[in-house]
Design a protein around this motif. Sequence first.
Motif: not given
Length: 326
Positions: A25-27, A97-98, A151-153, A158-159
């Motif tokens: 999704t992010a890509i 990015a945030t 998606a990145l958030g 999680r990471y």
Amino acid sequence: MTQTLTATPAPVPGGTRTLRLLRATAIAACLPYLGLKVAWIARNRGFPRERLRRRCVYIRVAMGSPSADSVIGDLLLTRPWGLRVPAWAMALPVWVATGLLAPIMAGFPLQLLTRALGGDTATSSGAEGEPFLDSWVFGVVYTGFIVQGLALGALFARYARRRWGRLWRGRVRDLPAGVVRAPYRAVAVVGAVLASFPLAVRLYWLCGGSAGLRDGERTADVHVLEGMHVAFLAAAAAGTLLLAFRGGRALPVPAPLAANWVCSAATACWGGWMLLALLLPADDPADRPTTLLTLTYAGQMTVGLLLASVGAHFLARRSAAVRTLP
């Protein structure tokens, strides 16, 4: 962000269905922006005026490709080898990015709501009153950015929980005295005081003032964006002060830490982005920035960087304390 921001990571599997979906999704969300970038440079697609196209191309070249960075970030956040990347090399790009995505994710839906309720739009630029970009460009690009940000958030949350989750457990009252050292407490105070300038200017614009704004910028869209930036500035200062002085003792630690991370990033990165756009060469006097506008963006960027340094110091100190635990 220093490399001491480490903790014993838990394994992060990279092949689950949810991870694959979020990564894809992010890509995919990058593709509209990449396609438009190629069209802007090659065929002037979406730009009603040639000189505006040239200015925007300068910005794209100067800032690099956030979309390519997003693809790399997707891999780092979802593959086991991403845990071996130095903490600063992971945290700094995600923080940037945030800062670039958060104002879009908050502001664009509010702008759409304002327009649906009959508000006027901020489409004019310069003396001719021509739009800076064709209206459809914002819908395509910003929708992609919002999907990409969500998606990145989710991937980064999680990471971070698995790699650094021990750093923000508990409530503010559980933090040890001196978790933020005196010099950084001073930086927090200086940043909060300096924030009063861009905060006051944006409040003035929010309440209807027009000094420092160019012709055509006094619209309902501007009211929405000014209110959003006021909120980011206030939350960044408040979250940083709470961390620095252990205020709001009943709050969970992630609350002021998240306010510091997200809002300092939005304040610094969006201020820097807009300052860069203002400082690019302009042939038309109508496109040249006012002094007040330039000072506001520069002050906003400076405040964000100062407040972010306090959050980075907090995380580095917490990391050092966690490593000494049995």
